[in-house]
Design an enzyme around this catalytic site. Structure first.
Site, PDB file in Angstrom:
ATOM      1  CB  VAL A 121     -21.197  14.634   7.985  1.00 56.21           C
ATOM      2  CG1 VAL A 121     -20.650  14.791   9.179  1.00 56.21           C
ATOM      3  CG2 VAL A 121     -21.481  13.129   7.681  1.00 56.21           C
ATOM      4  CG  ASN A 180      12.510  -9.331   4.944  1.00 60.88           C
ATOM      5  OD1 ASN A 180      12.644 -10.606   5.152  1.00 60.88           O
ATOM      6  ND2 ASN A 180      11.803  -8.642   5.660  1.00 60.88           N
ATOM      7  CG  MET A 239      19.646 -10.543  -1.060  1.00 57.96           C
ATOM      8  SD  MET A 239      21.153 -10.523  -0.449  1.00 57.96           S
ATOM      9  CE  MET A 239      21.803  -9.044  -1.099  1.00 57.96           C
ATOM     10  CB  CYS A 245      -8.653  10.112   5.378  1.00 54.06           C
ATOM     11  SG  CYS A 245      -7.365   8.759   4.776  1.00 54.06           S
ATOM     12  CB  ALA A 263       6.332  -4.736  -6.973  1.00 57.27           C
ATOM     13  CB  CYS A 275      -0.973  -0.017   1.049  1.00 51.69           C
ATOM     14  SG  CYS A 275      -0.140   0.465   2.950  1.00 51.69           S
ATOM     15  CD  GLU A 295     -24.179   8.216   0.914  1.00 53.93           C
ATOM     16  OE1 GLU A 295     -25.015   9.142   1.055  1.00 53.93           O
ATOM     17  OE2 GLU A 295     -24.400   6.988   1.276  1.00 53.93           O
ATOM     18  CB  CYS A 309      -4.819   7.805  -2.140  1.00 55.94           C
ATOM     19  SG  CYS A 309      -5.811   8.982  -1.695  1.00 55.94           S
TER      20      CYS A 309
HETATM   21  C1  LIG Z   1       4.004  -6.062  -2.590  1.00 52.14           C
HETATM   22  C2  LIG Z   1       4.804  -7.052  -3.576  1.00 52.14           C
HETATM   23  C3  LIG Z   1       4.672  -7.124  -4.811  1.00 52.14           C
HETATM   24  C4  LIG Z   1       5.344  -7.843  -5.812  1.00 52.14           C
HETATM   25  N1  LIG Z   1       4.994  -7.750  -6.916  1.00 52.14           N
HETATM   26  C5  LIG Z   1       5.582  -8.505  -7.831  1.00 52.14           C
HETATM   27  C6  LIG Z   1       5.184  -8.505  -9.314  1.00 52.14           C
HETATM   28  O1  LIG Z   1       4.359  -7.711  -9.889  1.00 52.14           O
HETATM   29  N2  LIG Z   1       6.013  -9.463  -9.890  1.00 52.14           N
HETATM   30  C7  LIG Z   1       6.888 -10.271  -9.554  1.00 52.14           C
HETATM   31  O2  LIG Z   1       7.493 -11.007 -10.219  1.00 52.14           O
HETATM   32  N3  LIG Z   1       7.247 -10.208  -8.281  1.00 52.14           N
HETATM   33  C8  LIG Z   1       6.582  -9.487  -7.478  1.00 52.14           C
HETATM   34  N4  LIG Z   1       6.997  -9.620  -6.122  1.00 52.14           N
HETATM   35  C9  LIG Z   1       7.931 -10.457  -5.652  1.00 52.14           C
HETATM   36  C10 LIG Z   1       9.198  -9.907  -5.538  1.00 52.14           C
HETATM   37  O3  LIG Z   1       9.670  -9.758  -6.919  1.00 52.14           O
HETATM   38  C11 LIG Z   1      10.242 -10.841  -4.779  1.00 52.14           C
HETATM   39  O4  LIG Z   1       9.772 -10.947  -3.507  1.00 52.14           O
HETATM   40  C12 LIG Z   1      11.686 -10.395  -4.593  1.00 52.14           C
HETATM   41  O5  LIG Z   1      12.155 -10.379  -6.124  1.00 52.14           O
HETATM   42  C13 LIG Z   1      12.485 -11.065  -4.016  1.00 52.14           C
HETATM   43  O6  LIG Z   1      13.699 -10.547  -3.648  1.00 52.14           O
HETATM   44  P1  LIG Z   1      14.424 -10.157  -2.357  1.00 52.14           P
HETATM   45  O7  LIG Z   1      15.655  -9.525  -2.371  1.00 52.14           O
HETATM   46  O8  LIG Z   1      13.202  -9.462  -1.439  1.00 52.14           O
HETATM   47  O9  LIG Z   1      14.123 -11.673  -1.700  1.00 52.14           O
HETATM   48  P2  LIG Z   1      14.539 -11.935  -0.237  1.00 52.14           P
HETATM   49  O10 LIG Z   1      13.304 -12.056   0.516  1.00 52.14           O
HETATM   50  O11 LIG Z   1      15.568 -11.429   0.421  1.00 52.14           O
HETATM   51  O12 LIG Z   1      15.064 -13.625  -0.528  1.00 52.14           O
HETATM   52  C14 LIG Z   1      14.238 -14.369  -1.011  1.00 52.14           C
HETATM   53  C15 LIG Z   1      14.835 -15.675  -1.165  1.00 52.14           C
HETATM   54  O13 LIG Z   1      15.983 -15.617  -2.053  1.00 52.14           O
HETATM   55  C16 LIG Z   1      17.071 -16.363  -1.355  1.00 52.14           C
HETATM   56  N5  LIG Z   1      18.343 -15.485  -2.107  1.00 52.14           N
HETATM   57  C17 LIG Z   1      18.194 -14.314  -2.020  1.00 52.14           C
HETATM   58  N6  LIG Z   1      19.670 -13.783  -2.381  1.00 52.14           N
HETATM   59  C18 LIG Z   1      20.434 -14.969  -2.649  1.00 52.14           C
HETATM   60  C19 LIG Z   1      21.745 -15.261  -3.011  1.00 52.14           C
HETATM   61  N7  LIG Z   1      22.317 -14.279  -3.610  1.00 52.14           N
HETATM   62  N8  LIG Z   1      21.792 -16.531  -3.005  1.00 52.14           N
HETATM   63  C20 LIG Z   1      20.918 -17.689  -2.806  1.00 52.14           C
HETATM   64  N9  LIG Z   1      19.989 -17.487  -2.334  1.00 52.14           N
HETATM   65  C21 LIG Z   1      19.481 -16.104  -2.142  1.00 52.14           C
HETATM   66  C22 LIG Z   1      16.773 -16.310   0.233  1.00 52.14           C
HETATM   67  O14 LIG Z   1      17.544 -17.335   0.877  1.00 52.14           O
HETATM   68  C23 LIG Z   1      15.559 -16.286   0.272  1.00 52.14           C
HETATM   69  O15 LIG Z   1      14.675 -17.900   0.303  1.00 52.14           O
HETATM   70  C24 LIG Z   1       6.327  -8.734  -5.248  1.00 52.14           C
HETATM   71  C25 LIG Z   1       6.666  -8.693  -3.731  1.00 52.14           C
HETATM   72  C26 LIG Z   1       5.909  -7.809  -3.048  1.00 52.14           C
HETATM   73  C27 LIG Z   1       6.194  -7.908  -1.536  1.00 52.14           C
HETATM   74  S1  FES Z   2      -6.522  10.759   1.478  1.00 54.07           S
HETATM   75 FE1  FES Z   2      -7.220   9.055   2.531  1.00 54.07          FE
HETATM   76  S2  FES Z   2      -6.089   7.346   1.792  1.00 54.07           S
HETATM   77 FE2  FES Z   2      -5.252   9.018   0.725  1.00 54.07          FE
HETATM   78  S1  FES Z   3       2.146  -0.610   5.322  1.00 56.70           S
HETATM   79 FE1  FES Z   3       1.296  -1.114   3.293  1.00 56.70          FE
HETATM   80  S2  FES Z   3       3.433  -1.277   2.338  1.00 56.70           S
HETATM   81 FE2  FES Z   3       3.945  -1.180   4.276  1.00 56.70          FE
END
Ligand SMILES: Cc1cc2nc3c(=O)[nH]c(=O)nc-3n(C[C@H](O)[C@H](O)[C@H](O)COP(=O)(O)OP(=O)(O)OC[C@H]3O[C@@H](n4cnc5c(N)ncnc54)[C@H](O)[C@@H]3O)c2cc1C
Ligand code: FES
Ligand code: FES
Length: 1339
Positions: A1092, A268, A266, A114, A345, A49, A1271, A149
Site C-alpha cells: 500500500v 455483573n 455485584m 490502528c 481473568a 478485550c 505480511e 491489542c
Molecule cells: C471476561 C471474563 C473472564 C473471566 N475469567 C475467569 C477466570 O479466568 N477464572 C474464573 O474462575 N472465573 C472467571 N470469570 C468469571 C468471574 O470470576 C465471575 O463472573 C465473577 O466472579 C462473578 O462475580 P460477580 O460479582 O460479577 O457476580 P454477579 O454477576 O454480580 O453475580 C453472579 C451471581 O451471584 C449471585 N450473588 C452475588 N453476590 C451474592 C450474595 N452476596 N449473596 C447471594 N447471591 C449472590 C447473584 O445472584 C448471581 O446469581 C471471568 C468472567 C469474565 C466476564
Molecule cells: S493498535 Fe490496533 S489493536 Fe492495538
Molecule cells: S468491549 Fe471488550 S471488554 Fe468491553
C-alpha cells in the site's frame, strides 16, 4: 423503599444526573451514545478485550479512602454507578487542553497502530499510575493483562509503560540470577549504536513528567454524599426491568423476600454475560450498594472471614497481606488462592467481580471454588429468618436444594480456615493462554498428614472444567486415607480418580483426553510438591526427589520483558528536515491515545438514523422451508425486514471476484452464519430484539461437508485446480537416497481486528447520491456493489474511509456485502442506516484464514539435500469461493520459501465446504504453505539424523538463482539475514545450553528453532498495482494530500506525509491528510498485500514532482521564499496548485498454463530464531526469546516498519500456537469472542525480543528502495512452532518414543501435552473413534 430514584454519578469531573434510567443500559453505550464520549471503544461486549476500559473511583466513608480501579464499561450497568466517579480517556487529557503523559508516551513510543485498543490501554495504565506512581514491571504486566491489542505485538506498549517504572533500564528478570544488563552472560546480541545504526525509536528526554497533583480530584460532593449516607433504597425502572439498590442489610433482606428470584448483582460479570449472550432475562435485579456487613474482613482464631461483596482484587490484596504476616504453615490455602487470583481473568474483571458472585454463580470452570471446597470453607448466610452457615461443599456446588442458599438468603461472608502443620494445599490450572483465559482444567488439592508420620489423614481433591459443576473426587480420597504418601499411593490415586471423575468422549468443551491427562498430571504435581516439602521438613524420613524430576514443580510464567532493536540511521547525506528514514510517530498516534481519533461508529447519530442487524442461518446446509417475519415486524420501532426477494439477481460477482454468492439467501443455506434477512429498526436494541423473533424453518440437506478430508472424499472443489512444476520430479525420485511421505493440518485463524465491521450509509436526498462511511480496505468494491444494488451509476455512490481499526484482509469482500445491504435499506427508506456488527456476529459471518491440509512426498540425499518434492495443498474455502483460489495460487507460488527445490511439483485445490467462506488474512496463503514446507524439512532432518538448521542451510537459495516459476532471484540478503540471526541469537551456544537443560530436566524441556524467510511481494498483475494520488497546495502554503490507500494501523498516511515532505521539502506540520474517498481518488485497488505505501507512495511522489516541475520557475525566482510566497506567486501567474499523481503498477504476470512468469516485484528476506520452554505435564509453554533479522531495504520509517514486523510476528505466533477455532460436528462455530478464542495477550510475547534490520544494500525501483513489510512477519511466528516441536522431540527422545513426530498447527497446550506421551497419557481411558459424537471437529 423509594421508587423513581435519580441516578447521580460523575464522569470526567462533571456531574451526571439521570432521571429516567433504563436498568438494562450498560456504561459503554451510555458513554458513547448519550454523553458522546466515543473514546471508550466496543471490542467484544463481554469483558474479554479491554477496549472499553474506564477508571471507576469510589470513596469509602469508613476507611476514608478512595479506591480507583479499572473496569470494563461494557459489563457495568449504569445503575450500579450511583456515587461513583468515572474517568474515561477523554477525562485525562486531550489535544485541545493538555495531553496526559500516558497518552503522550504510548503514542511517542509507537505503541499505537490502528489505535482501536489504545484508549483501553491508556486507561489501564492510567489507573495503575493513580494507585502507584512508580510501578514495578510486574505491576505493569498485571495492569495490562486484560487488554488485547491485535496490531502492535505489545512490545512498544510495554516500552512506553516502562518509562514510568522505577528501574526502566533493566528487565528486572533475575530468574537465573542474571539480569539483562549482564549482556554477554544472558546471551544478548551485542548491538552497538554507531553513526550508521540506532537502537532507539523514541527519546525519553522529551516526555512530559508525570505529575500526580495534576490529576482530576475525586468530586467532593460524592464524598459528602457517602459520608451522610442518608439515602434509602433506590429503585430504577423501565417497562422491562426494575433495579433495586438497597443500602442497608435490612432493606436488602426485605428486597430478597419480596423478589426471591431476583439475582443479587455485584460485579455483573456473571449475570451480565448470561443476559447478553445466553438471553437470560431478569425482570428484577437487586444490587446492594456499599452495605458494610458484606465487606467485612475478620481475623478469627480459626481463619479469615471475607465479605461477599469484596472484589476479587481486594481479596487478593487481603490475602497477600495475610500471607506476609502469618507463618507459612497457616497460610497454605491463602497462597493457593493467591496463585489463582493472579491469573483469573484480567484486572478489570478482578476488580469488578465479587467473591460472593464468584462463589454463588458456581461456574463449572471457576478457579476459586475447587480450592474453597477442599479447604473446608463455610458460607455465612442471612435472611429475614436469621443467620445460617453452610459448608462450601460438593452438594453446594451441585446446587442440591438441601445444601444451597434459599431464594431469600444472602451470602454475607466466607470463612476460609487457616491451615495446620502437616497440612498442604495446592492450586493447579491450565488454560489456552497463561492469563485472562478460563481454565481448561483447574484443581484444588489438600492433604493432611498425621504428625510427622506421612500417613494421609485427610485428602480433598476438586476439579473444575471437567463437568457441569466443580467436581470433588470424594470416594477416591476416602479410599486413600490411611495410606502413606508414596508412589504406590500415587498410582492408586490416579486410577481411582480417573474412574471417579470420568468424562464422556462427547463432553462439552472437547479436549477430553487432554482433560483426563491433566486430571492426573496435576495430581502428580501435587504429589511431588508435597513430597518435596515433606523432605524439607524431615529429610531423614522422606526420600529426596531426583533433581531431574524437580522440573515438574515450577509453573511457567513470563513476568518480565526485555527487547532490543537495531536499525539503520537515515542517510547522512539527506537534508536535515527530510523525514524519510526517521522513526516518525504515527500521524494519529496522539489522537488514538486521547480517544479523539474518529472511527466509523464514533460518527454522531444522523437525523432519523436507523440501525440494521442481520438474521443468519443456524444450519450448515439446508433448504429454507419458510421465513415468518410477522412477529418481528410487529415489534415497536421495527421499520422493515429485507430478504433476498428485495435484492434479486445481485451477487458478489464484482471486480476480481467471480462468485455468485447471493447477498441474502432465500431458498437454501450453505453454512451457519449465512445472511438471510436484515432487520431495520429505530434503534440497535429494537433491531436486535426483532431479529430474535424472525422464525425460519429449515429442512436439512445432505451431504454435509465440513472438513477438508470430507471435501476430498466427495471431490468437492472449486475450479480450477492449480499446478506448478519445475525440473523432472519423477526422475529425481529415482535418484535419491531416501523418500518419505507425510502430511500436516493447519487450523484457520480469525482476523480479530479490534474494530468490528462498521458502516453508516447516508442517502443525500438528491440525484440518488449516497454516502457510505465504512471501515473497509477496498472502497471501490463498496462503491461498485452499492451502485449495482441501488441500480445507479458509480458516480452517485461515494465511499469514505477515515481510518480502520484493524483489518488484516478481513475488510475486503464481506464488508462489501454488508455495506451493499445497508445501502439498500438506506435508499429504500430514504434514511441513514448504521450497521455495526457485534463481535460474535462478526466472527461468525466473516470467515478468516483458510485451514490447510498439506501432503508431501519428498526425495532427499542422506546429507539432507532435497532433490524431489511433490506437494499437495488443500484449503478449506468454505461455502463460497471469495478469494480462496488466489490464496491457493499464492500458496503455490510461495511454498518453496527460502529453498531451491530443483524438482518440484505442487498442486492446489480450494475445497468447497459448508462453512462460512474464508478470505484474505495477512500473508495470504504463505503462512500455511511455508509451514507445510518447513514441517517437511524438519521431518527430512529427523530422518537424516541432522539438525533442522543444517538441512535448511543445505537447501537454501544460493545467491543468483531462479524460482520454480523462473523468476530471477538474488538471495544474498537471505543468506546474510540467516547468518546474522545465527550470530545475534548465539544459536550454537544456546543450542548446547538447551541440550544441557534438557538432559537435566525430565518434565520441562526447552526447544530452539530458526527459520528463514523469503517473502515475495507483488500483486500478480500490472493493473492490480496501479495507484493514484492527489496533492493540493493552498495559498497559505499548506498541503492536502489524498491517495488510494487505507489507513488501517500500518501507518500508510504517515509515510505518505513523509513522502510529500521530502519531495516538496516542506515540514511535516504543513501537510494534512483527511482520509480516503472514492470522491478524490477513483478506481482504487484494495489496500493489502504489503504494497500500500509503496504503490501509493510512488503516486504521491509523482504528484509532488509534477507540482515541483510546474513551480520550478517560481521557486528559482525566489529561492529563499516560503511555500506561502510560492503558492501566492503561482496563483498570481495562474499556475495550477493541484496535481494528480499516478503509478501504473509493477510489471507482473504469471502464466498458469506454462507455470512461468514474473509475478513478484521483489522479495523480503529475514530469519527468526525462537526459544521456548514447555511443561510436559500440562502442555504450557513459555516464549523465552526471539531474535529477528529482516532485510527491509531502505526503511522509510523504522518505527512503523519494526511495528509491522513485530506485530505480524506476534499474530503469527498466535496462529501457530494458541489461536484455535472450534466447530461443532454440525458446522457451528463455537469460538465467537475473546473469551473462547485466544489471541496473544501481553503474557504470551517472548520475554526477550531482539529485532535488527539489515543495512540496506541495493537500490530498486520501489519507493525510495524500501520494501513492504505488512505480511511477511506472520510466517516468522512459526519459529515458535518449531521451537516447541524441538522441545517435544527432546521429551519424546528421552522417553524412547518412536518417530516420526508430526504435529499439526496450532500447537496448543492440548497438542503439546498429548505429544509428550508418558505413563499418565498411557493411563487414561481412550474412546474408540466412532463410538461417540465429539464436541468439536478439526476442519
Ligand atoms: C471476561 C471474563 C473472564 C473471566 N475469567 C475467569 C477466570 O479466568 N477464572 C474464573 O474462575 N472465573 C472467571 N470469570 C468469571 C468471574 O470470576 C465471575 O463472573 C465473577 O466472579 C462473578 O462475580 P460477580 O460479582 O460479577 O457476580 P454477579 O454477576 O454480580 O453475580 C453472579 C451471581 O451471584 C449471585 N450473588 C452475588 N453476590 C451474592 C450474595 N452476596 N449473596 C447471594 N447471591 C449472590 C447473584 O445472584 C448471581 O446469581 C471471568 C468472567 C469474565 C466476564
Ligand atoms: S493498535 Fe490496533 S489493536 Fe492495538
Ligand atoms: S468491549 Fe471488550 S471488554 Fe468491553
Amino acid at each position: 423503599m423509594e421508587g423513581g430514584a435519580e441516578l447521580l454519578f460523575y464522569v470526567n469531573g462533571r456531574k451526571v444526573i439521570e432521571k429516567n434510567v433504563d436498568p438494562e443500559t450498560m456504561l459503554l453505550p451510555y458513554l458513547r451514545k448519550k454523553l458522546r464520549l466515543t473514546g471508550t471503544k466496543y471490542g467484544c461486549g463481554g469483558g474479554g478485550c479491554g477496549a472499553c476500559t474506564v477508571m471507576i473511583s469510589r470513596y469509602n466513608p469508613i476507611t476514608k479512602k478512595i479506591r480507583h480501579y479499572p473496569a470494563n464499561a461494557c459489563l457495568t450497568p449504569i445503575c450500579s454507578l450511583y456515587g461513583a466517579a468515572i474517568t474515561t480517556v477523554e477525562g485525562i487529557g486531550s489535544t485541545k487542553t493538555r495531553i496526559h503523559p500516558v497518552q503522550e508516551r504510548i503514542a511517542k513510543c509507537h505503541g499505537t497502530q490502528c489505535g482501536f485498543c489504545t484508549p483501553g490501554m491508556v486507561m489501564s495504565m492510567y489507573t495503575l499510575l493513580r494507585n502507584h506512581s512508580e510501578p514495578t514491571l510486574s505491576q505493569l504486566n498485571d495492569a495490562l493483562g486484560g487488554n488485547l491489542c491485535r496490531c502492535t505485538g505489545y512490545r512498544p506498549i510495554i516500552d512506553a509503560c516502562k518509562t514510568f517504572c522505577k528501574t526502566s533500564g533493566c528487565c528486572q528478570s533475575k530468574e537465573n540470577g542474571v539480569c539483562c544488563l549482564d549482556q554477554g552472560i544472558n546471551g544478548l546480541p551485542e548491538f552497538e549504536e554507531g553513526n550508521e545504526t540506532s537502537l532507539k525509536l523514541f527519546s525519553e528526554e522529551e516526555f512530559l513528567p508525570l505529575d500526580p497533583t495534576q490529576e482530576l480530584i475525586f468530586p467532593p460532593e460524592l464524598m459528602t454524599m457517602a459520608e451522610k449516607k442518608t439515602q434509602k433504597t433506590r429503585i430504577f425502572g423501565s417497562d422491562r426491568m426494575t433495579w433495586i439498590s438497597p443500602v442497608t442489610l435490612k432493606e436488602l433482606l426485605e428486597a430478597k423476600v419480596k423478589y426471591p428470584q431476583a439475582p443479587v448483582v455485584m460485579g455483573n460479570t456473571s449475570v451480565g454475560p448470561d443476559m447478553k449472550f445466553k438471553g437470560i432475562f431478569h425482570p428484577v435485579i437487586i444490587s446492594p450498594d456499599r452495605i458494610e456487613e458484606l465487606s467485612v474482613v475478620n481475623y478469627t482464631d480459626n481463619g479469615l472471614t471475607i465479605g461477599a461483596a469484596l472484589s476479587l482484587a481486594e481479596m487478593k490484596d487481603i490475602l497477600a497481606n495475610v500471607t506476609r504476616k502469618l507463618p507459612e504453615e497457616k497460610t497454605q490455602m491463602y497462597h493457593a488462592l493467591l496463585k489463582h487470583l493472579g491469573t483469573l481473568a484480567g484486572p478489570q474483571i478482578r476488580n469488578m467481580a465479587s467473591l460472593g458472585g464468584h462463589i454463588v454463580s458456581r461456574h463449572p470452570d471457576s478457579d476459586l471454588n475447587p480450592l474453597l471446597a477442599v479447604g473446608n470453607c463455610t458460607l455465612n448466610l442471612l435472611s429475614k429468618e436469621g443467620k445460617r452457615q453452610i459448608p462450601l461443599n460438593e452438594q453446594f456446588l451441585r446446587k442440591c436444594p438441601s445444601a444451597d442458599l434459599k431464594p431469600e438468603e444472602i451470602l454475607i461472608s466466607v470463612n476460609i480456615p487457616y491451615s495446620k502443620k502437616w497440612e498442604f494445599v495446592s492450586a493447579f490450572r491450565q488454560a489456552q493462554r497463561q492469563q485472562n483465559a478460563l481454565a481448561i482444567v483447574n484443581s484444588g488439592m489438600r492433604v493432611c498428614f498425621g504428625k510427622g508420620d506421612g500417613i494421609i489423614r485427610e485428602l480433598s481433591i476438586a476439579y473444575g472444567g471437567v463437568g457441569p459443576t466443580t467436581i470433588l473426587a470424594k470416594n477416591s480420597c476416602q479410599k486413600l486415607i490411611g495410606r502413606p504418601w508414596n508412589e504406590e499411593m500415587l498410582d492408586a490415586a490416579c486410577r481411582l480418580i480417573l474412574d471417579e471423575v470420568s468424562l464422556p468422549g462427547s463432553a462439552p468443551g472437547g479436549k477430553v483426553e487432554f482433560k483426563r491427562t491433566l486430571i492426573i498430571s496435576f495430581l502428580f504435581k501435587f504429589y511431588l510438591e508435597v513430597s518435596q516439602i515433606l523432605k524439607e521438613m524431615d529429610p531423614v524420613h522422606y526420600p529426596s526427589l531426583a533433581s531431574k524430576y524437580e522440573s515438574a514443580l515450577e509453573d511457567l510464567r513470563s513476568r518480565h520483558y526485555w527487547s532490543t532493536l537495531k536499525y539503520q540511521n537515515a542517510d547522512l547525506k539527506q537534508l536535515p528536515q527530510d523525514p524519510i528514514g526517521h522513526p516518525i510517530m504515527h500521524l494519529s498516534g496522539i489522537k488514538h491515545a486521547t480517544g479523539e481519533a474518529i472511527y466509523c461508529d464514533d460518527m454522531p447519530v444522523v437525523d432519523r438514523e436507523l440501525f440494521l442487524t442481520f438474521v443468519t442461518s443456524s444450519r450448515a446446509r439446508a433448504k429454507i422451508v419458510s421465513i415468518d417475519l410477522s412477529e418481528a415486524l410487529s415489534l415497536p420501532g421495527v421499520v422493515d425486514i429485507l430478504t433476498g426477494e428485495h435484492l434479486p439477481g445481485i451477487t458478489t460477482n464484482f471486480g476480481f471476484l467471480t462468485d455468485t454468492e447471493q447477498l441474502l439467501s432465500t431458498d437454501e443455506v450453505s453454512c451457519v452464519g449465512q445472511l438471510i434477512c436484515a432487520v431495520i429498526a429505530d434503534s440497535e436494541v429494537q433491531a436486535k430484539r426483532a431479529a430474535q423473533r424472525v422464525k425460519i424453518v429449515y429442512r436439512d440437506l445432505e451431504p454435509l461437508i465440513l472438513t477438508i478430508e470430507e471435501a476430498i472424499q466427495n471431490k468437492s472443489f472449486f475450479e480450477p485446480e492449480r499446478k506448478l512444476e519445475c525440473g523432472n520430479v519423477d526422475e529425481a525420485f529415482k535418484m535419491v537416497d531416501q523418500i518419505l511421505e507425510g502430511e500436516i493440518h493447519m487450523g484457520g485463524q480469525e482476523h480479530f481486528y479490534m474494530e468490528t465491521q462498521s458502516m453508516l450509509v447516508v442517502p443525500k436526498g438528491e440525484d440518488q447520491e449516497i454516502d457510505v462511511y465504512v471501515s473497509t480496505q477496498f472502497p471501490k468494491y463498496i462503491q461498485d456493489i452499492t451502485a449495482a444494488v441501488l441500480k445507479v451509476s458509480a458516480n452517485k455512490v461515494m465511499c469514505h474511509v477515515k481510518r480502520v481499526g484493524g483489518a488484516f484482509g478481513g475488510k475486503v469482500t464481506k464488508t462489501g456485502v454488508l455495506a451493499a445491504i445497508t445501502a439498500f435499506a438506506a435508499n429504500k427508506h430514504g434514511r441513514p442506516v448504521r450497521c455495526i456488527l457485534e463481535r460474535g456476529e462478526d466472527i461468525l459471518i466473516t470467515g478468516g484464514r483458510h485451514p490447510y491440509l498439506g501432503k508431501y512426498k519428498v526425495g532427499f540425499m542422506n546429507d539432507g539435500r532435497i532433490l524431489a518434492l511433490n506437494m499437495e495443498h488443500y484449503n478449506n474455502a468454505g461455502a463460497f469461493l471469495d478469494e480462496s483460489l488466489f490464496v491457493i495460487e499464492m500458496g503455490l507460488l510461495k511454498l518453496e520459501n527460502a529453498y531451491k527445490f530443483p524438482n518440484l511439483r505442487c498442486r492446489g485445490w480450494a475445497c468447497r465446504t459448508n462453512l462460512p467462506s474464508n478470505t484474505a488474512l495477512r500473508g495470504f496463503g504463505f503462512p500455511q504453505a511455508g509451514l507445510i514446507t518447513e514441517a517437511c524439512i524438519t521431518e527430512v532432518a529427523a530422518k537424516c539424523g541432522l539438525p533442522p538448521e543444517k538441512v535448511r542451510t543445505v537447501n537454501m537459495y544460493k545467491e543468483i538463482d531462479q524460482t520454480p516459476y523462473k523468476q530471477e532471484i538474488n538471495a544474498k540478503n537471505l543468506i546474510q539475514c540467516w547468518k546474522e540471526c545465527m550470530a545475534t541469537s548465539s544459536y550454537t551456544l544456546r543450542k548446547a545450553a538447551v541440550e544441557k537443560f534438557n538432559s537435566e530436566n525430565y518434565w520441562k524441556k526447552k526447544g530452539l528453532a530458526m527459520v528463514p524467510l523469503k517473502f515475495p511481494v507483488g500483486v500478480g498483475s500490472v493493473a492490480a498495482g496501479q495507484a493514484a494520488a492527489l496533492v493540493h497546495i493552498y495559498l497559505d502554503g499548506s498541503v492536502l494530500v489524498t491517495h488510494g490507500g487505507i489507513e488501517m494501523g500500518q501507518g500508510v498516511h504517515t509515510k505518505m506525509i513523509q513522502v510529500v515532505s521530502r519531495e516538496l521539502r516542506m515540514p511535516l506540520s504543513s501537510i494534512h491528510l483527511r482520509g480516503t474517498s472514492t470522491e478524490t481518488i477513483p478506481n482504487t485497488n484494495p489496500s493489502g498485500g504489503s504494497v500500500v505505501a509503496d504503490l501509493n507512495g510512488l503516486a504521491v511522489k509523482d504528484a509532488c514532482q509534477t507540482l515541483l516541475k510546474r513551480l520550478e520557475p517560481i521557486i528559482s525566482k525566489n529561492p529563499r521564499g516560503t511555500w506561502k510566497d510560492w503558492a501566492q506567486a503561482a496563483f498570481n501567474e495562474s499556475i495550477s496548485l493541484s496535481a494528480t499523481g499516478y503509478f501504473r503498477g509493477y510489471e507482473s504476470n504469471i502464466n498458469w498454463e506454462t507455470g512461468e512468469g514474473h509475478p513478484f516485484e521483489y522479495f523480503v528476506y529475514g530469519a527468526a530464531c525462537s526459544e521456548v520452554e514447555i511443561d510436559c505435564l500440562t502442555g504450557a509453554h513459555k516464549n523465552i526469546r526471539t531474535d529477528i533479522v529482516m532485510d527491509v531495504g531502505y526503511s522509510i520509517n523504522p518505527a512503523l516498519d519494526i511495528g509491522q514486523i513485530e506485530g505480524a510476528f506476534i499474530q503469527g505466533m498466535g496462529l501457530y500456537t494458541i489461536e484455535e477455532l472450534n466447530y461443532s460436528p454440525q458446522g457451528v462455530l463455537y469460538t465467537r469472542g475473546p473469551n473462547q478464542y485466544k489471541i496473544p495477550a501481553i503474557c504470551d510475547i517472548p520475554m526477550e525480543l531482539h529485532i535488527s534490520l539489515l543495512p540496506p544494500s541495493e537500490n530498486s525501483n520501489t519507493l525510495y528502495s524500501s520494501k513492504g513489510l505488512g505480511e511477511s512477519g506472520i510466517f516468522l511466528g512459526c519459529s515458535v512452532f518449531f521451537a516447541i516441536h524441538d522441545a517435544i522431540s527432546a521429551a519424546r527422545q528421552e522417553r524412547g518414543l518412536p518417530g516420526p513426530l508430526r504435529l499439526n498447527s496450532p500447537l496448543t497446550p492440548e497438542k503439546i501435552r498429548m505429544a509428550c506421551e508418558d505413563k499418565f497419557t498411557k493411563m487414561i481411558p481412550r474412546d474408540e473413534p466412532g463410538s461417540y459424537v465429539p464436541w468439536s471437529i478439526p476442519i
